[in-house]
Design a protein around this motif. Structure first.
Motif, PDB file in Angstrom:
ATOM      1  N   GLN B  55       0.722  -1.260  -0.207  1.00 28.22           N
ATOM      2  CA  GLN B  55       0.228  -0.073  -0.182  1.00 28.22           C
ATOM      3  C   GLN B  55       0.863   1.284  -0.069  1.00 28.22           C
ATOM      4  N   ARG B 110      -4.885  10.811   3.750  1.00 26.11           N
ATOM      5  CA  ARG B 110      -4.390   9.534   3.200  1.00 26.11           C
ATOM      6  C   ARG B 110      -5.342   9.142   2.446  1.00 26.11           C
ATOM      7  N   HIS B 111      -6.470   9.377   2.524  1.00 28.14           N
ATOM      8  CA  HIS B 111      -7.526   8.938   1.544  1.00 28.14           C
ATOM      9  C   HIS B 111      -7.174   9.607  -0.070  1.00 28.14           C
ATOM     10  N   LEU B 114      -4.451   7.916  -1.499  1.00 29.40           N
ATOM     11  CA  LEU B 114      -4.552   6.773  -2.210  1.00 29.40           C
ATOM     12  C   LEU B 114      -5.527   6.682  -3.488  1.00 29.40           C
ATOM     13  N   HIS B 128      -7.738  -2.438  -1.387  1.00 22.85           N
ATOM     14  CA  HIS B 128      -7.340  -1.510  -0.253  1.00 22.85           C
ATOM     15  C   HIS B 128      -8.615  -0.899   0.211  1.00 22.85           C
ATOM     16  N   GLU B 129      -8.425  -0.442   1.650  1.00 23.96           N
ATOM     17  CA  GLU B 129      -9.888   0.146   1.950  1.00 23.96           C
ATOM     18  C   GLU B 129      -9.551   1.299   2.936  1.00 23.96           C
ATOM     19  N   MET B 130     -10.262   2.239   3.179  1.00 22.10           N
ATOM     20  CA  MET B 130     -10.129   3.035   4.238  1.00 22.10           C
ATOM     21  C   MET B 130     -10.926   2.584   5.530  1.00 22.10           C
ATOM     22  N   SER B 151      -5.588   3.519   6.700  1.00 18.52           N
ATOM     23  CA  SER B 151      -5.894   2.611   5.402  1.00 18.52           C
ATOM     24  C   SER B 151      -5.519   1.243   5.718  1.00 18.52           C
ATOM     25  N   CYS B 153      -4.365  -2.516   3.637  1.00 13.79           N
ATOM     26  CA  CYS B 153      -4.085  -3.310   2.571  1.00 13.79           C
ATOM     27  C   CYS B 153      -3.907  -4.907   2.839  1.00 13.79           C
TER      28      CYS B 153
END
Lengths: 472, 374, 98
Positions: B55, B110-111, B114, B128-130, B151, B153
């Motif tokens: 990530q 951060r979001h 990404l 990947h996800e928040m 975040s 991953c």
């Protein structure tokens, strides 16, 4: 209870003879000085508990011990500030000192720093040395001095060196008994040491030493020329196995084994301050590289006492004085001529004390098999790394202690190599057939004593430091 | 004078990059020599954080994200091969990794980052996800009150990087590679059939050459007609005493090793060739870590150290081959752990050919001469 | 393996070790008190769970690690006893949480 300030002209670290003498001398010259020490009371290790011990019978602890009392009195009479229970975990060029008191970490500043952290006992890596009820002679001596605790049961002393005899005498005088004293001093040492005998006989060591040893021999079964030692037991010591010369293995049931084969400089703070370690072939250990005044190559940092080379308590006090005189000169308090003049009697006395050391150093040089073990003997107690693993890693290409650390983790535990550093360096040297001087020692960084993350987190930080850390 | 040693390939540098390549080559039957420095040297490999991380990589170079994912996907197989050959378990785990944010602003940033990363053209897709705070708490109950989210991953993991280094050294020597410590290279002279290296320990000759000397590559590269613009970038690390396992997912800046100790590594400084530990930085790292996981506050710090990352201008690796000296290659990066699988099992085999494949063209140092694309 | 030499003026405190009350003397280190009470093992190691006990008594060996008043990995030879102190032997790796 004295409150630690933020700035001093001189900070002395360690309240043994070197530190006490240094702080006293500097304070008497008008220098704003502080003495930081880990222990609750002054005296370091050699004069441990001198202000508090309950063993007031002079005969028990010996006259030398009580000489330390005079040092402490002069210190207390001086203007130097004493801060006990202070664990110094960092010293760097520029004079910043990281110290923890009551689990609170602080940074203070000193223009000049004298490290007087003394010595620790050499490791004695015999099979089974990590078993409960195997301790150092020094440890048993601390129990006697600080807590009036007398070792009992089938107590065996083993090793080599003056402390072995001194403690035996103190223990016996306190009413204790010994199952045996196993002397590992190699026979050949006596011949090699003989050429230093004149200097020794002219020194102050000789009289009391001989009387002490004779007295112990009268009361204790002493086995000389011990060439092999092993501690055995299931979860704790039960048997001490030894061999005399080439003889058969002998077994001794034992409840407590006390080991000692000399002392070595306690170097971690100096090394973390980036002082250079140099190998002393005579004493078979690393010491801090310093000049005749104790000054290291790091500006503002000096090393006094056993940390700069093992020479005993009286020599340590004299070196403490010399380091303080030099500090006074560097701080502009006295000029060079005054410094040299003041130092002259100390230098003369120091020469007398060190003259006698050569004989003792050679006589009590620990035998190779007790410094460089084989097989499954644990070399790094913290990470439980064996001698065999170290030798195998040399074969793999680990050429020095820092690569060894990376491969095996030896030296990575909480003791930071204090109990394995010498063994590992000598093991690598032997496996590679080079001198230990070429091998070097572990690289160290602060903190040299454990502090919690929470304490570390609470220190003041510059804007640059904050910016250097996670930029989001 | 002793005759020069002869090898198929000489790898300059015995760190994670060099030893992975050497192992990869040696197990293919190449006669390899690895030339290394002495005991006290900068050695980025002794300082790294042991993350096998996907990530957040590749913003500005989508091929790097693909290269990274490929290595991560191949890591378990790589670790298994090493274990089968050497008996050493490098403790690779891929539980998924977290990047914690200590405020809503950090979380939003951060979001955004990404999103930009994953919206790049030709970006390799992966999960990947928040995670908002509540979801994060389910994974990591010990988070501190300031933690806004993270975040996550599932491709992220970690290993024991020192054991990895030892395993690679063991493995390469089992396959007949020669390890030459204290052989700092002073001069490289191309000659008929290959290269002659003049070192502090004698001369070494090899048909091919791989520069894997980290920051030392900058000095060596011109000797074989290459440019390798790398600079040292200091990172500091704190290690605690060993603790019972409690942290199941590595965090970008905090991880618990297989041995139980907790490592914190969170700093970037342009300090030149200075690997001194600075207390201010160490304190700032400790503070941030304790804000993320308050229970860390009580743990004892057992050591700290600093190491010099090998950093390019854009942070991406350089894989290159010399045009003036065919047979001379260079491999440098600051993710020697993550990319170890690729270096051993993908890159090393490539070196048996005359030229590196087009796939690696984006990583050539020539990219630094080209004005940035509009 | 240690017995107390008589000391008339000594003040006594009580600490607990693994829940068991033991008598100690004012000025004792925790390590000294534990040894005086005949307790042989103060911890097992985090690496191999080997039994260990105080070795150097001067703070350099780190073998005397115990939990004191709930805080783990304290060097028993560097901490002085206090009346009511709770000492627990430490087994294997220390626990991260309370």
């Amino acid at each position: 209870m004295s409150v630690l300030r933020e700035r001093y002209a001189l900070a002395v670290i360690g309240a043994g003879p070197a530190g006490l003498a240094a702080a006293t001398t500097a304070a008497d010259l008008g220098i704003d000085s502080v003495l930081l020490d880990e222990q609750p009371a002054p005296g370091g290790q050699i004069y441990r508990a001198i202000t508090e011990t309950t063993l007031c019978e002079r005969a028990v602890l010996g006259a030398d011990y009580w000489r330390g009392g005079a040092l402490v009195e002069r210190f207390r009479a001086s203007a130097a500030q004493h801060v006990p229970n202070a664990t110094v975990w960092s010293v760097v060029q520029g004079g910043e000192i990281g110290v923890s008191i009551d689990d609170i970490a602080r940074l203070i500043q000193a223009q000049h720093i004298i490290l007087a952290t003394g010595a620790l006992e050499r490791p004695m890596p015999i099979p089974g040395w990590t078993l409960p009820n195997v301790m150092t002679v020094g440890g048993a001596q601390i129990l006697l001095k600080s807590s009036g605790l007398l070792a009992e049961g089938r107590v065996v002393l083993a090793g080599s060196g003056p402390l072995l005899w001194l403690f035996a005498a103190q223990h016996l005088a306190a009413g204790g008994a010994l199952a045996a004293l196993l002397d590992t001093t190699p026979r050949s040492n006596f011949w090699h040491a003989a050429r230093h005998l004149p200097g020794f006989l002219a020194s102050s060591y000789v009289g009391k030493g001989a009387r002490l040893i004779a007295s112990v021999r009268r009361q204790v079964r002493v086995v000389g020329n011990v060439t092999m030692l092993r501690a055995e037991g299931d979860g704790r010591l039960q048997t001490v196995v030894y061999r005399r010369g080439d003889g058969l293995e002998q077994r001794l049931a034992s409840d407590l084994l006390l080991l000692h084969q000399g002392v070595a400089p306690n170097l971690n703070l100096a090394l973390a301050a980036r002082c250079r370690p140099i190998w002393d072939g005579g004493q078979l250990c690393f010491r801090a590289a310093v000049d005749a005044w104790g000054a290291s190559a790091i500006a503002g940092i000096a090393v006094a006492g056993d940390g700069a080379g093992i020479a005993g308590a009286e020599a340590a006090a004299l070196r403490g004085r010399l380091a303080a005189l030099d500090a006074a000169h560097r701080l502009g308090r006295i000029d060079r001529a005054a410094r040299d003049r003041e130092a002259a009697p100390d230098r003369a006395a120091l020469a007398r004390w060190t003259r006698g050391r050569a004989f003792l150093d050679r006589l009590y040089r620990p035998a190779r098999q007790f410094r460089v073990p084989d097989g499954d003997v644990v070399v790094c107690r913290c990470e439980e790394v064996t001698a065999r693993e170290v030798r195998d890693a040399v074969a793999l290409g680990a050429a020095g202690p820092n690569q060894m650390k990376a491969f095996l983790r030896c030296g990575m535990g909480p003791c930071q190599g204090r109990l394995c550093g010498l063994t590992v360096s000598e093991l690598i040297a032997e496996a590679r057939s080079v001198a230990p001087a070429e091998i070097g020692y572990y690289r160290l960084r602060p903190p040299v004593k454990p502090i919690t993350l929470g304490e570390l987190a609470s220190l003041p930080k510059s804007a640059a430091a904050i910016k250097a850390v996670a930029r989001g | 004078m002793a005759p020069a040693r002869e090898h198929d390939v000489a790898v300059i540098g015995g760190g994670l990059v060099g030893s992975a390549i050497a192992w990869g080559l040696a197990r293919l039957g190449e006669r390899v020599a690895v030339l290394d420095e002495g005991d006290v040297a900068f050695r980025a490999s002794r300082g790294n954080f042991a993350l096998v991380w996907v990530q957040s990589k590749g913003l500005g170079m989508a091929p790097y994200a693909a290269w990274t994912k490929r290595s991560s996907d191949g890591w378990a197989g790589f670790a298994a091969l090493l274990r089968a050959e050497t008996g050493l378990d490098v403790a690779f785990q891929r539980p998924g990794g977290l990047h914690l944010c200590l405020s809503d602003a950090e979380l939003a940033a951060r979001h955004g980052f990404l999103m930009r990363l994953h919206n790049q053209p030709d970006m390799v897709p992966y999960e990947h996800e928040m995670l908002e705070r509540r979801a994060l708490e389910a994974l990591l109950p010990e988070i501190g009150p300031e933690v806004a989210g993270a975040s996550f991953c599932p491709l992220d993991g970690h290993c024991n990087s020192l054991r990895l280094l030892r395993a690679l050294h063991t493995g390469m020597q089992r396959h007949g590679a020669t390890y030459l410590a204290n052989h700092i290279v002073d001069r490289i002279a191309p000659e008929a059939g290959g290269f002659r290296l003049e070192t502090g320990g004698g001369a070494v000759r090899a048909g091919k050459l791989v520069l894997a000397a980290g920051n030392g590559n900058a000095r060596l590269a011109p000797m074989v007609g290459l440019t390798v613009p790398v600079r040292p970038q200091r990172g500091q690390i704190i290690a605690t005493e060993r603790v019972r396992p409690f942290l199941n997912h590595p965090i970008t800046t905090i991880r618990q090793t297989d041995e139980g100790s907790v490592q914190i590594g969170d700093s970037v400084e342009e300090a030149g060739f200075d690997d001194a530990v600075g207390l201010g930085v160490v304190s700032a790292m400790a503070e941030r870590a304790v804000r993320m996981l308050p229970l860390l506050g009580r743990l004892n710090v057992v050591r700290s150290w600093a190491a010099l990352r090998v950093m390019t201008q854009d942070g991406f690796p350089i894989y290159d081959q010399s045009e003036s000296c065919p047979g001379a290659f260079v491999a440098t990066c600051h993710s020697g752990v993550t990319l170890a699988a690729n270096h051993a099992l993908v890159f090393a085999p490539m070196l048996r050919d005359i030229a590196l494949p087009a796939e690696l063209a984006p990583f050539s140092a020539q990219r630094f001469d080209v004005p940035a694309a509009a | 393996m240690f017995r107390r030499l008589p000391e008339p003026a000594a003040a006594s405190v009580t600490i607990s070790v693994d829940g068991k009350p033991i008598a100690a003397r004012v000025g004792d280190s925790v390590a000294a008190a534990v040894l005086a009470a005949g307790i042989v093992v103060c911890r097992t190691t985090p690496v191999g769970e080997a039994p260990r006990a105080p070795y150097c008594m001067m703070g350099v060996c780190f073998d005397c690690l115990v939990a004191i008043d709930g805080i783990g990995s304290r060097q028993a030879c560097l901490v002085r006893v206090r009346d009511g102190m709770r000492v627990d032997t430490q087994h294997g790796k220390r626990r991260a949480g309370p």
